[in-house]
Design a protein around this motif. Structure first.
Motif, PDB file in Angstrom:
ATOM      1  N   GLY A  92       1.174  -0.777   0.193  1.00 53.48           N
ATOM      2  CA  GLY A  92      -0.241  -0.136  -0.035  1.00 53.48           C
ATOM      3  C   GLY A  92       1.045   0.587   0.347  1.00 53.48           C
ATOM      4  N   GLU A  93      -0.226   2.536  -0.055  1.00 55.95           N
ATOM      5  CA  GLU A  93       0.869   3.530  -0.388  1.00 55.95           C
ATOM      6  C   GLU A  93       1.118   3.639   1.959  1.00 55.95           C
ATOM      7  N   PRO A  94       2.717   4.734   1.248  1.00 60.18           N
ATOM      8  CA  PRO A  94       3.079   5.061   2.225  1.00 60.18           C
ATOM      9  C   PRO A  94       1.961   6.309   3.845  1.00 60.18           C
ATOM     10  N   ASP A  95       2.107   5.961   4.971  1.00 59.78           N
ATOM     11  CA  ASP A  95       1.311   6.697   5.464  1.00 59.78           C
ATOM     12  C   ASP A  95       1.623   6.516   6.693  1.00 59.78           C
ATOM     13  N   PRO A  96       2.432   6.867   7.599  1.00 57.02           N
ATOM     14  CA  PRO A  96       3.365   6.752   8.688  1.00 57.02           C
ATOM     15  C   PRO A  96       2.266   6.874   9.743  1.00 57.02           C
ATOM     16  N   LEU A  97       1.654   8.625   9.260  1.00 52.30           N
ATOM     17  CA  LEU A  97       1.639   9.431  10.454  1.00 52.30           C
ATOM     18  C   LEU A  97      -0.298   9.793  10.400  1.00 52.30           C
ATOM     19  N   PRO A  98      -0.446   9.817  11.788  1.00 52.57           N
ATOM     20  CA  PRO A  98       0.183  10.404  13.226  1.00 52.57           C
ATOM     21  C   PRO A  98       0.445   8.677  13.471  1.00 52.57           C
ATOM     22  N   LEU A  99       1.547   8.857  14.803  1.00 45.43           N
ATOM     23  CA  LEU A  99       1.970   7.324  14.686  1.00 45.43           C
ATOM     24  C   LEU A  99       2.057   7.362  16.701  1.00 45.43           C
ATOM     25  N   ALA A 100       1.375   6.353  16.899  1.00 55.24           N
ATOM     26  CA  ALA A 100       1.547   6.071  18.756  1.00 55.24           C
ATOM     27  C   ALA A 100       2.043   4.886  18.951  1.00 55.24           C
ATOM     28  N   LEU A 101       2.630   4.634  20.050  1.00 54.28           N
ATOM     29  CA  LEU A 101       3.510   4.025  20.276  1.00 54.28           C
ATOM     30  C   LEU A 101       2.767   2.949  21.777  1.00 54.28           C
ATOM     31  N   ARG A 102       1.976   1.934  22.099  1.00 57.26           N
ATOM     32  CA  ARG A 102       1.342   2.044  22.819  1.00 57.26           C
ATOM     33  C   ARG A 102       1.995   0.427  24.096  1.00 57.26           C
ATOM     34  N   MET A 103       2.955   0.427  25.014  1.00 60.76           N
ATOM     35  CA  MET A 103       3.426   0.210  25.684  1.00 60.76           C
ATOM     36  C   MET A 103       4.400  -1.071  25.523  1.00 60.76           C
ATOM     37  N   VAL A 104       5.058  -0.001  23.758  1.00 64.11           N
ATOM     38  CA  VAL A 104       6.191  -0.881  23.350  1.00 64.11           C
ATOM     39  C   VAL A 104       7.301  -1.373  24.010  1.00 64.11           C
ATOM     40  N   GLY A 108       7.478  10.060   0.176  1.00 62.63           N
ATOM     41  CA  GLY A 108       5.840  10.154   0.906  1.00 62.63           C
ATOM     42  C   GLY A 108       6.177   9.526   2.395  1.00 62.63           C
ATOM     43  N   GLY A 109       7.304   8.457   2.603  1.00 63.06           N
ATOM     44  CA  GLY A 109       6.749   7.204   3.907  1.00 63.06           C
ATOM     45  C   GLY A 109       8.299   7.713   4.710  1.00 63.06           C
ATOM     46  N   THR A 110       8.855   7.288   4.941  1.00 62.95           N
ATOM     47  CA  THR A 110       9.575   7.270   6.136  1.00 62.95           C
ATOM     48  C   THR A 110      10.843   7.059   5.876  1.00 62.95           C
ATOM     49  N   VAL A 111      12.197   8.276   5.938  1.00 69.72           N
ATOM     50  CA  VAL A 111      13.145   8.015   6.211  1.00 69.72           C
ATOM     51  C   VAL A 111      14.334   8.629   6.958  1.00 69.72           C
ATOM     52  N   THR A 112      15.679   8.190   7.236  1.00 66.74           N
ATOM     53  CA  THR A 112      16.259   7.630   8.121  1.00 66.74           C
ATOM     54  C   THR A 112      17.483   8.268   7.597  1.00 66.74           C
ATOM     55  N   VAL A 113      18.580   8.619   8.991  1.00 68.59           N
ATOM     56  CA  VAL A 113      19.653   9.406   8.169  1.00 68.59           C
ATOM     57  C   VAL A 113      20.561   8.697   9.643  1.00 68.59           C
ATOM     58  N   PHE A 114      21.289   8.187   9.432  1.00 71.87           N
ATOM     59  CA  PHE A 114      22.316   7.623   9.978  1.00 71.87           C
ATOM     60  C   PHE A 114      23.523   8.672  10.461  1.00 71.87           C
ATOM     61  N   GLN A 115      23.864   7.813  11.910  1.00 68.26           N
ATOM     62  CA  GLN A 115      25.107   8.456  12.190  1.00 68.26           C
ATOM     63  C   GLN A 115      27.131   8.990  11.213  1.00 68.26           C
ATOM     64  N   HIS A 116      26.780   7.584  10.609  1.00 64.23           N
ATOM     65  CA  HIS A 116      27.955   7.046   9.335  1.00 64.23           C
ATOM     66  C   HIS A 116      26.972   7.004   8.200  1.00 64.23           C
ATOM     67  N   PRO A 117      27.363   8.122   7.466  1.00 63.13           N
ATOM     68  CA  PRO A 117      27.021   8.256   5.864  1.00 63.13           C
ATOM     69  C   PRO A 117      26.785   7.304   5.358  1.00 63.13           C
ATOM     70  N   GLU A 118      28.153   7.055   5.325  1.00 64.01           N
ATOM     71  CA  GLU A 118      29.229   5.952   4.355  1.00 64.01           C
ATOM     72  C   GLU A 118      27.426   4.722   3.453  1.00 64.01           C
ATOM     73  N   ARG A 135      13.040  12.554  -0.621  1.00 61.23           N
ATOM     74  CA  ARG A 135      11.869  11.779  -1.433  1.00 61.23           C
ATOM     75  C   ARG A 135      10.537  12.700  -0.954  1.00 61.23           C
ATOM     76  N   ARG A 136      10.999  13.692  -0.342  1.00 68.15           N
ATOM     77  CA  ARG A 136      10.153  13.981   0.350  1.00 68.15           C
ATOM     78  C   ARG A 136       9.106  13.585   1.633  1.00 68.15           C
ATOM     79  N   PRO A 137       9.641  13.308   2.604  1.00 66.48           N
ATOM     80  CA  PRO A 137       8.901  12.014   3.660  1.00 66.48           C
ATOM     81  C   PRO A 137       8.176  12.940   4.008  1.00 66.48           C
ATOM     82  N   ALA A 138       6.914  11.904   5.053  1.00 71.94           N
ATOM     83  CA  ALA A 138       6.103  12.236   6.058  1.00 71.94           C
ATOM     84  C   ALA A 138       7.013  12.290   7.301  1.00 71.94           C
ATOM     85  N   LEU A 139       7.806  11.345   7.597  1.00 72.45           N
ATOM     86  CA  LEU A 139       8.750  11.337   8.614  1.00 72.45           C
ATOM     87  C   LEU A 139      10.125  11.359   8.526  1.00 72.45           C
TER      88      LEU A 139
END
Length: 648
Positions: free
Chosen positions: A203-215, A279-289, A346-350
């Motif tokens: 399906g199409e990315p739709d990450p927000l709003p996001l709720a964590l419950r007792m994770v 439009g989804g979630t992207v991450t950028v790490f401490q070590h970009p290599e 990527r024009r992310p939502a998160l």
């Protein structure tokens, strides 16, 4: 990469008149299969087949596919059956050999003229050998038997050709398995479960709003939870900072937000996280290599994205006009900016930023945090994982983690007065750089000069801090001092010997300490670097004590260490070789405040008590005045200022 390696080996071994060399072709595929990457095995095989077709023709393609099948069998058997894998390899190779033998015989039967030519050529060659034996004095009985053997082989060609194929395939598989076992025993090739989402929701990315419950989340084979009972909500456009000590669970929380399924609890979001998708979630790490894939900056930005305004994105992250630069020539800070630009493309939502300012200078750090705040104002939710209070203060909300739990904000710890490092009383030159220039890709159209006419003298027992903006040449200077690069011009000498010709006299701790930790456990790593003939746990415990680590870490797997622990293990390993000079590239990057204080104290002790000569390359100056009595400022590859001096 493994596909290209397979293709190259196929072409090269095609010119080697030794059949045993073909087994090398299967090894890269075996390692991919051992890691459980089926799609990677298929992709590598197809890619290598295409390259082999272009380079050596259809027979090379057939060789690639056959040996890739052998490699896949070896790797999968090792991963699935362990000690009994050799029997599985034999049982799996036998039907493969029979199938290929039937195919070869069928083709020879179908193409009769080709078969006749091959057999006639073989018979002529063998008869020539018989004549040579006869001329050398062999008896008539021997020659007659040889002739009869030739006739028998021509009549029963399908028997010996089929048998040779079966024996060849089974023998190749068993030999490949033996070599694979030897290589795997001396490597840290990971077969552990992934710590990122293993399955992607459709399906199409739709990450927000996001709720964590007792994770709650616990890593495989771990004895304790990395996260426990986490309750957290994130909405569109929020800027949330996550802070805590090393090992508190910050990066694990980032993985959960990116789509990793928790061990327990609920992650509620409207649709898929869409990790890496527009439009989804992207991450950028401490070590970009690990995130920079393109050969040039522009190529990397366009990777996997159709519509990108390259110039605008580069200007936004402070890399204006660098679209044509080769990514291998970028400094650590520039790579970090490029990784962030790739995420924004990527024009992310998160957007999840995990310690992205650890490798950049103070001005760049402020600019990156301001950019993240602007991204949040534009509607993208931003989660910043950081150790620094001034970065967290910019966020809308701050989440404090401790031992995997969300806790109230801790009280600020009191600052202790710094003890300034003193210059050596009797300076004795140890390390000397004379008019050093270094050019990447020298004598090519992509040549880029990182250092220009650098002259510097470091004395025994001295502490020298090298600072400068991203791209000023600091890391290049560190690699030359350590002897890993040889200057393009000039010399770098350790007591009149070029550092590039020495081994172990200059200890070097990388920016990314994980890159130099090559053994599975702490004990094996330190023992191997120290040159010990076996693993000495008592010796390792003593070396760990020297850098403030407990003996309980002796048997700890490297991949189970925190970032700060990895850095200190790398430092301990280098100290085990008793180097005359110790070079550290960004030693404080990614460490929390207590970790920084402890490492600074360790370095100060090494310098003042053990008289170790220390050169520190760092953006972070806080605490370095206790280690270094002199500061060298680099700008555009040149030394522009030196603060402090060696006393005479």
């Amino acid at each position: 990469m493994f596909g290209s390696l397979t293709a190259v080996l196929t072409v090269i071994t095609g010119f080697i008149p030794i059949g045993i060399a073909q087994v090398l072709v299967a090894l890269p595929i075996a390692f991919l299969a051992a890691a459980g990457r089926l799609r990677a095995v298929v992709a590598a095989t197809v890619a290598s087949g295409v390259v082999a077709l272009v380079a050596a023709g259809p027979f090379a393609v057939a060789t690639v596919f056959v040996l890739a099948g052998v490699g896949a069998l070896v790797g999968y058997a090792e991963r699935r059956w362990g000690r009994e894998a050799v029997f599985v390899v034999f049982a799996g190779a036998l039907p493969i050999g029979l199938l290929i033998a039937a195919l070869v015989n069928g083709l020879l039967l179908l193409f009769a003229q080709t078969r006749v030519l091959l057999l006639e050529a073989l018979a002529s060659s063998m008869r020539g050998t018989a004549r040579a034996f006869e001329a050398a004095g062999a008896g008539e009985d021997f020659v007659r038997t040889f002739e009869q053997t030739i006739d028998l082989m021509v009549r029963l060609w399908w028997v010996w050709i089929g048998s040779a194929v079966v024996v060849g395939i089974v023998g190749t598989a068993l030999l490949c398995f033996g070599i694979f076992r030897l290589v795997a025993a001396r490597s840290t090739w990971s077969t552990q479960a992934a710590e990122w989402p293993a399955h992607v929701r459709a399906g199409e990315p739709d990450p927000l709003p996001l709720a964590l419950r007792m994770v709650t989340y616990r890593y495989p084979d771990a004895s304790a939870d990395a996260l426990t009972d986490i309750d957290l909500t994130i909405g569109p456009g929020e800027f949330v900072a996550v802070v805590g000590r090393n090992g508190s669970g910050k990066s694990t929380l980032a993985r959960i937000l990116a789509g990793l399924e928790p061990t327990a609890g609920l992650v509620d979001r409207p649709g898929p996280a869409g990790l890496g998708q527009p439009g989804g979630t992207v991450t950028v790490f401490q070590h970009p290599e690990s995130q920079v894939l393109g050969r040039t900056v522009e190529e990397d930005l366009r990777w996997g994205v159709d519509d990108v305004d390259v110039e605008s994105l580069l200007a936004r992250v402070g890399l204006a006009g660098m679209g044509d630069r080769a990514t291998e020539d970028l400094s650590g800070g520039q790579l970090q900016r490029l990784a962030l630009a790739g995420a924004l493309a990527r024009r992310p939502a998160l957007l999840i930023a995990d310690e992205i300012t650890a490798m950049v200078d103070a001005d760049s750090r402020a600019a990156l945090i301001a950019l993240l705040a602007a991204v949040a104002r534009d509607g993208t939710a931003v989660v910043l994982v950081t150790h620094l209070d001034d970065e967290a203060a910019v966020a809308d909300r701050v989440v404090h983690l401790d031992a995997g739990r969300i806790v109230p904000a801790p009280a600020p710890s009191p600052d202790r007065p710094a003890v300034l490092a003193a210059a050596p009383s009797f300076p004795q030159p140890v390390l000397e750089l004379r008019d050093v220039t270094y050019t990447y890709a020298d004598r090519t159209p992509w040549a880029h000069t990182a250092l220009r006419d650098v002259s510097l003298t470091v004395c025994r027992g001295e502490g020298v801090l090298v600072v400068g903006a991203n791209g000023s040449g600091k890391s290049t200077l560190a690699w030359i001092m350590a002897g890993l690069y040889r200057p393009t011009k000039g010399t770098c000498l350790l007591q009149d010997t070029p550092t590039a010709d020495l081994r172990g006299d200059v200890g070097f701790v990388f920016q990314q300490a994980r890159l130099q930790l090559q053994r599975p456990t702490v004990a094996e790593e330190i023992s191997d670097v120290a040159g010990l003939p076996h693993t000495d746990r008592h010796y390792v415990a003593a070396v760990l004590h020297r850098v403030g680590l407990p003996p309980e870490l002796v048997d700890r797997p490297i991949d189970r260490l925190s970032g700060g622990e990895m850095r200190r293990v790398a430092l301990a390993a280098q100290l085990s070789r008793t180097p005359r000079v110790l070079v550290l590239d960004e030693p404080l990057a990614g460490l929390d405040v207590p970790g920084r204080r402890e490492l600074v104290s360790i370095l100060a002790h090494l310098r003042t008590v053990d008289h170790v000569t220390i050169v520190v390359i760092s953006h972070d100056l806080h605490g370095m005045e206790e280690v270094c009595s002199r500061t060298v400022v680099l700008d555009s590859g040149r030394i522009v200022e030196q603060i402090g001096a060696v006393t005479e």
